[in-house]
Design a protein around this motif. Structure first.
Motif, PDB file in Angstrom:
ATOM      1  N   ALA A  69       0.842  -1.195   0.000  1.00  0.00           N
ATOM      2  CA  ALA A  69       0.000   0.000   0.000  1.00  0.00           C
ATOM      3  C   ALA A  69       0.868   1.233   0.000  1.00  0.00           C
ATOM      4  O   ALA A  69       1.849   1.326   0.759  1.00  0.00           O
ATOM      5  CB  ALA A  69      -0.909  -0.017   1.218  1.00  0.00           C
ATOM      6  N   VAL A  70       0.498   2.177  -0.876  1.00  0.00           N
ATOM      7  CA  VAL A  70       1.283   3.407  -0.970  1.00  0.00           C
ATOM      8  C   VAL A  70       0.422   4.646  -0.737  1.00  0.00           C
ATOM      9  O   VAL A  70       0.955   5.731  -0.574  1.00  0.00           O
ATOM     10  CB  VAL A  70       1.992   3.497  -2.337  1.00  0.00           C
ATOM     11  CG1 VAL A  70       3.029   2.386  -2.484  1.00  0.00           C
ATOM     12  CG2 VAL A  70       0.974   3.468  -3.469  1.00  0.00           C
ATOM     13  N   THR A  71      -0.890   4.476  -0.727  1.00  0.00           N
ATOM     14  CA  THR A  71      -1.781   5.627  -0.520  1.00  0.00           C
ATOM     15  C   THR A  71      -3.125   5.137   0.022  1.00  0.00           C
ATOM     16  O   THR A  71      -3.359   3.923   0.150  1.00  0.00           O
ATOM     17  CB  THR A  71      -1.982   6.405  -1.834  1.00  0.00           C
ATOM     18  OG1 THR A  71      -2.714   7.607  -1.531  1.00  0.00           O
ATOM     19  CG2 THR A  71      -2.771   5.590  -2.853  1.00  0.00           C
ATOM     20  N   PHE A  72      -4.062   6.124   0.313  1.00  0.00           N
ATOM     21  CA  PHE A  72      -5.373   5.793   0.873  1.00  0.00           C
ATOM     22  C   PHE A  72      -6.460   6.495   0.078  1.00  0.00           C
ATOM     23  O   PHE A  72      -6.218   7.563  -0.511  1.00  0.00           O
ATOM     24  CB  PHE A  72      -5.467   6.229   2.337  1.00  0.00           C
ATOM     25  CG  PHE A  72      -4.570   5.468   3.256  1.00  0.00           C
ATOM     26  CD1 PHE A  72      -5.025   4.316   3.878  1.00  0.00           C
ATOM     27  CD2 PHE A  72      -3.261   5.895   3.487  1.00  0.00           C
ATOM     28  CE1 PHE A  72      -4.193   3.612   4.741  1.00  0.00           C
ATOM     29  CE2 PHE A  72      -2.433   5.189   4.341  1.00  0.00           C
ATOM     30  CZ  PHE A  72      -2.895   4.038   4.977  1.00  0.00           C
ATOM     31  N   GLU A  73      -7.643   5.897   0.127  1.00  0.00           N
ATOM     32  CA  GLU A  73      -8.806   6.491  -0.544  1.00  0.00           C
ATOM     33  C   GLU A  73      -9.932   6.635   0.479  1.00  0.00           C
ATOM     34  O   GLU A  73     -10.321   5.658   1.136  1.00  0.00           O
ATOM     35  CB  GLU A  73      -9.256   5.624  -1.712  1.00  0.00           C
ATOM     36  CG  GLU A  73     -10.453   6.227  -2.457  1.00  0.00           C
ATOM     37  CD  GLU A  73     -10.919   5.329  -3.597  1.00  0.00           C
ATOM     38  OE1 GLU A  73     -11.236   5.857  -4.660  1.00  0.00           O
ATOM     39  OE2 GLU A  73     -11.004   4.090  -3.384  1.00  0.00           O
ATOM     40  N   LEU A  74     -10.493   7.900   0.620  1.00  0.00           N
ATOM     41  CA  LEU A  74     -11.558   8.199   1.594  1.00  0.00           C
ATOM     42  C   LEU A  74     -12.834   8.529   0.831  1.00  0.00           C
ATOM     43  O   LEU A  74     -12.841   9.439  -0.002  1.00  0.00           O
ATOM     44  CB  LEU A  74     -11.155   9.389   2.475  1.00  0.00           C
ATOM     45  CG  LEU A  74     -12.140   9.756   3.601  1.00  0.00           C
ATOM     46  CD1 LEU A  74     -12.212   8.624   4.626  1.00  0.00           C
ATOM     47  CD2 LEU A  74     -11.702  11.067   4.300  1.00  0.00           C
ATOM     48  N   THR A  75     -13.901   7.797   1.135  1.00  0.00           N
ATOM     49  CA  THR A  75     -15.189   8.016   0.477  1.00  0.00           C
ATOM     50  C   THR A  75     -16.285   8.118   1.536  1.00  0.00           C
ATOM     51  O   THR A  75     -16.059   7.898   2.728  1.00  0.00           O
ATOM     52  CB  THR A  75     -15.505   6.862  -0.495  1.00  0.00           C
ATOM     53  OG1 THR A  75     -15.534   5.633   0.250  1.00  0.00           O
ATOM     54  CG2 THR A  75     -14.463   6.761  -1.600  1.00  0.00           C
ATOM     55  N   HIS A 115      -0.796   1.089  -8.215  1.00  0.00           N
ATOM     56  CA  HIS A 115      -1.651   1.063  -9.414  1.00  0.00           C
ATOM     57  C   HIS A 115      -3.080   1.502  -9.106  1.00  0.00           C
ATOM     58  O   HIS A 115      -3.956   1.429  -9.968  1.00  0.00           O
ATOM     59  CB  HIS A 115      -1.663  -0.347 -10.023  1.00  0.00           C
ATOM     60  CG  HIS A 115      -0.275  -0.832 -10.407  1.00  0.00           C
ATOM     61  ND1 HIS A 115       0.453  -0.300 -11.467  1.00  0.00           N
ATOM     62  CD2 HIS A 115       0.511  -1.779  -9.823  1.00  0.00           C
ATOM     63  CE1 HIS A 115       1.628  -0.909 -11.547  1.00  0.00           C
ATOM     64  NE2 HIS A 115       1.688  -1.824 -10.543  1.00  0.00           N
ATOM     65  N   GLY A 116      -3.311   1.866  -7.855  1.00  0.00           N
ATOM     66  CA  GLY A 116      -4.665   2.294  -7.470  1.00  0.00           C
ATOM     67  C   GLY A 116      -5.584   1.152  -7.088  1.00  0.00           C
ATOM     68  O   GLY A 116      -6.787   1.363  -6.912  1.00  0.00           O
ATOM     69  N   ALA A 117      -5.018  -0.025  -6.957  1.00  0.00           N
ATOM     70  CA  ALA A 117      -5.856  -1.171  -6.566  1.00  0.00           C
ATOM     71  C   ALA A 117      -5.945  -1.251  -5.037  1.00  0.00           C
ATOM     72  O   ALA A 117      -4.982  -0.925  -4.320  1.00  0.00           O
ATOM     73  CB  ALA A 117      -5.285  -2.451  -7.135  1.00  0.00           C
ATOM     74  N   ILE A 118      -7.125  -1.659  -4.538  1.00  0.00           N
ATOM     75  CA  ILE A 118      -7.350  -1.789  -3.084  1.00  0.00           C
ATOM     76  C   ILE A 118      -6.602  -3.000  -2.576  1.00  0.00           C
ATOM     77  O   ILE A 118      -6.778  -4.117  -3.071  1.00  0.00           O
ATOM     78  CB  ILE A 118      -8.843  -1.918  -2.765  1.00  0.00           C
ATOM     79  CG1 ILE A 118      -9.595  -0.640  -3.182  1.00  0.00           C
ATOM     80  CG2 ILE A 118      -9.068  -2.190  -1.280  1.00  0.00           C
ATOM     81  CD1 ILE A 118     -11.093  -0.723  -3.016  1.00  0.00           C
ATOM     82  N   VAL A 119      -5.730  -2.756  -1.599  1.00  0.00           N
ATOM     83  CA  VAL A 119      -4.994  -3.870  -0.994  1.00  0.00           C
ATOM     84  C   VAL A 119      -5.464  -4.131   0.438  1.00  0.00           C
ATOM     85  O   VAL A 119      -5.137  -5.172   1.018  1.00  0.00           O
ATOM     86  CB  VAL A 119      -3.471  -3.581  -1.031  1.00  0.00           C
ATOM     87  CG1 VAL A 119      -2.956  -3.525  -2.463  1.00  0.00           C
ATOM     88  CG2 VAL A 119      -3.159  -2.296  -0.279  1.00  0.00           C
ATOM     89  N   ASP A 120      -6.236  -3.155   1.001  1.00  0.00           N
ATOM     90  CA  ASP A 120      -6.760  -3.358   2.375  1.00  0.00           C
ATOM     91  C   ASP A 120      -8.015  -2.494   2.531  1.00  0.00           C
ATOM     92  O   ASP A 120      -8.038  -1.325   2.142  1.00  0.00           O
ATOM     93  CB  ASP A 120      -5.723  -2.951   3.419  1.00  0.00           C
ATOM     94  CG  ASP A 120      -6.103  -3.458   4.804  1.00  0.00           C
ATOM     95  OD1 ASP A 120      -7.163  -4.117   4.941  1.00  0.00           O
ATOM     96  OD2 ASP A 120      -5.362  -3.164   5.785  1.00  0.00           O
TER      97      ASP A 120
END
Length: 728
Positions: free
Chosen positions: A56-62, A101-106
């Motif tokens: 994981a290199v980044t996070f996505e908040l929704t 690559h923007g894929a969810i890993v967690d």
């Protein structure tokens, strides 16, 4: 680009200075979490740092970010502007970790942001002005209107808890508040003073200023709002109704509504109180306050009814004082006239002048007095016999006065007349009867057979009730009537009332009797004058004369009587230590014949007294002793001197008062008692002491001592109480 870099540097500085770099309270792995944040806080506040393992290199908040919540690539979660609980109290977010690559890993995992309330909103009344009304005498504490306010702050916290208060009441009389408000609900009701004193005549309306505060009204920093309340006072409708009138013996179907009571507010429970304890009680009430009569009433049985109506709340508590209900029963003509007796008897003397009243005839009607139903009319409908003619009598139509209408009556025509009287009211008629007896007129006076009955000698001890003389007078009027009956009275010579005359009703003879004892010493000779008269008055022009009077001389002879004491018992008090020869009392007696009286004593068994034979004074003749005899009783004999030596007696009681003239003594004989003990086994003996004087003269305590000195070394005396001692 420069602005973004500057913002990141600020977050980094905050992150490092606050210790977010260390895993623990403010950092941790990606997992579901809930955060609580006060609204209104400064923006760019770091909430938490999420950490993940590569790749994981980044996070996505929704989710419900509302453009406020952000997350950096290194997992720093923060908000960019102040939160507002009133806009959104809870933010539901989703957080996922992404690879390069923007894929969810967690994840994604739910993140909940709860916005905690601060007091940033003032309470506001729903209306700037309220209007209400209340009836006077309404129950205190029962709400009649509400005021309402809202506060956008959290009602579960003090920020949204409202407190209502009346700030001003106009008018306010004598600083008394007539209204009160529930501080939590805004319910307005009357105070006890308001329930008692509000009067729409004096003040038809009141104005209130009501405030509302948040923070439960407990903080100086609370916000507030005010509103105006106009209250109109309505008249109390809980009033006793006007008196009710019910016609008796009604044939209408029952129950019949007769009146109504009504409480000021709906929902009251009504009942009646049977004050007069009638059984059965002929009234009822429904839950609308309508009062009914349940059966026909009878005025002759009871002409009015008084009972009470009550109003209670749902718990059975009285809402106000009971109201008195008064019912008057209106009379109808349901009773015929009645005769007071089967026959009413009048007497009239012959030669009675025309128009004279013979008597007043009365009948009765049970209907209401002074009412047309009870007004009676009288009419003479028959006369028997009709001699010497018919119509000899008349009767007043309303007064009932019976009079002679044609001529004076003669007894030889008829000694008796029977009259039939019709008595009527507006609906009924009744026949009653009158008997008129014609009596002889009292035109003859009683005449004594002799004017002088001579003299009579009697001893003064003649018995009461003895007949000493019979006198006789005659009367020529009709026998056995008031005109011929003779009454005798003594009009002279008996001022003491010692005699009386009793008339024999069959012979008119007068028996002269002794009523009180005769007394030679008071009146030895009496000249008695009798008068004979009739109970009926004499007719005009006839007077009593000397023929109705007779005389008689009463001579009383003396009887030698015993001396008389003024009382049966004489009593005197003297101290028992009075010196011999002391005067202790005296007695007196009187001889009815005026002879000298001599005194002597009888029953002087102890010889303690002597009496002066002339004066009756009594002296002590020997020492007196209360302990021997506390009341010394003797008899005093009074004997006449120079006559027949008749005597009489009276009792003399000498009460001796005590003095302290007796030493203490042992209560019983102890000389036969002895005991012997070895020195190692001491013994004891209890002695009881008494004193023959009265308890009040004894010393408070006796003292005890052994008389011989030789005994005092082997024995000792101790007091148990004032009358007992212990020797051991």
């Amino acid at each position: 680009m420069v602005s973004a870099q500057l913002h990141f540097l600020c977050l980094l500085t905050l992150y490092l200075t606050c210790g977010y770099g260390e895993e623990g309270k403010f950092s941790g792995p990606l997992k579901p979490m809930t955060f609580s944040i006060f609204e209104g806080q400064e923006p760019s506040q770091v909430i938490f740092q999420f950490k993940t393992n590569p790749p994981a290199v980044t996070f996505e908040l929704t989710g419900e970010t509302d453009g406020i919540f952000k997350i950096e690539k290194d997992g720093l979660l923060y908000h960019t502007r102040a939160l507002d609980r009133e806009t959104r109290a809870v933010h539901h977010l989703q957080l996922a970790a992404l690879d390069s690559h923007g894929a969810i890993v967690d994840g994604p995992v739910p993140i909940t942001i709860e916005v905690k309330d601060i007091n940033d909103n003032r309470p506001t009344f729903l209306q700037s002005k309220y209007e209400g009304s209340v009836r006077q005498n309404s129950r205190p504490g029962k709400p009649f209107m509400y005021v309402n306010a809202t506060d956008l702050d959290d009602p579960a916290t003090p920020n949204g808890q409202l407190f209502y208060q009346i700030v001003i009441q106009l008018p306010q009389i004598n600083d008394v508040m007539y209204f009160q408000i529930d501080s939590k609900t805004g319910a307005i009701s009357l105070t006890p003073e308001g329930s008692q004193e509000l009067d729409p005549v004096k003040n038809p309306s009141y104005n209130l200023v009501v405030s509302v505060k948040d923070m439960g009204g407990q903080s100086e920093n609370s916000f507030s709002d005010t509103t105006y309340v106009d209250i109109s006072i309505r008249e109390n409708i809980w009033k006793a109704p006007e008196p009710v009138e019910i016609r008796e013996n009604s044939t209408d179907p029952h129950p019949i509504k007769i009146t109504q009571v009504q409480w000021n507010d709906p929902g009251a429970q009504y009942s009646l109180v049977n004050k007069e304890k009638l059984s059965p009680f002929p009234f009822s009430i429904d839950q609308e306050g309508n009062i009914y009569v349940t059966q026909a009433l009878d005025r002759e049985e009871k002409n009015s009814h008084v009972f009470f109506a009550t109003a209670k709340d749902e718990n059975g508590k009285p809402l106000a004082y009971p109201l008195e209900i008064y019912v008057k029963v209106i009379d109808i003509n349901d009773n015929p006239p009645t005769c007071l007796s089967p026959v009413t008897v009048f007497e009239v003397q012959e030669n009675e002048p025309l128009g004279n009243s013979i008597g007043i005839f009365e009948a009765h009607d049970m209907d209401e007095a002074n009412n047309i139903n009870s007004i009676l009319k009288y009419k003479l409908v028959d006369q028997t016999p009709k001699v010497p003619s018919d119509g000899l009598f008349l009767i007043g139509e309303y007064e009932g006065k019976v009079q002679l209408s044609k001529q004076s009556l003669k007894k030889q025509d008829s000694p008796q007349y029977n009259l039939s009287i019709e008595v009527s009211d507006v609906d009924f008629k009744t026949l009653c009867y009158i008997q008129v007896n014609v009596i002889d007129i009292n035109d003859q006076i009683p005449i004594f057979e002799t004017s002088n009955y001579g003299s009579k000698t009697l001893s003064e001890d003649t018995a009461i009730g003895s007949t000493i003389l019979i006198i006789q007078a005659t009367d020529a009027d009709e026998p056995f009537t008031g005109s011929s009956k003779i009454l005798y009275k003594i009009v002279q010579g008996d001022t003491e009332g010692r005699l009386e005359v009793v008339t024999d009703p069959t012979t008119n003879a007068g028996y002269v009797k002794i009523k009180k004892p005769l007394d030679f010493e008071t009146q030895p000779v009496s000249s008695i004058v009798f008068q004979a008269e009739n109970p009926e008055p004499l007719v005009k022009g006839i007077e009593y004369n000397a023929s109705s009077f007779a005389s008689f001389e009463l001579i009383v002879t003396d009887v030698n009587e015993v001396p008389v004491f003024p009382q049966r018992i004489f009593q005197a008090n003297v101290s028992e230590d009075a010196a011999v020869g002391s005067r202790v009392g005296n007695v007196t007696a009187r001889d009815p014949e005026g002879l000298t009286v001599s005194y002597s004593l009888k029953g002087n068994m102890r010889g303690w007294l002597k009496i002066d034979s002339v004066t009756g004074e009594i002296f002590s003749a020997a020492p007196l002793d209360r302990e021997t005899e506390s009341v010394y009783r003797v008899q005093v004999v009074a004997t006449e001197v120079g006559g027949s030596s008749l005597s009489s007696t009276a009792d003399f009681h000498l009460v001796l008062t005590d003095v302290n003239d007796n030493p203490p003594r042992l209560a019983k004989d102890y000389t036969g008692l002895f005991f012997c003990h070895p020195l190692s086994a001491p013994g004891s003996l209890i002695f009881e002491v008494t004193d023959d004087d009265q308890q009040s003269l004894r010393r408070p305590k006796f003292t005890f001592a052994l008389g011989r000195e030789g005994l005092q070394s082997d024995w000792e005396v101790s007091k148990i109480n004032g009358e007992l001692s212990n020797v051991q």
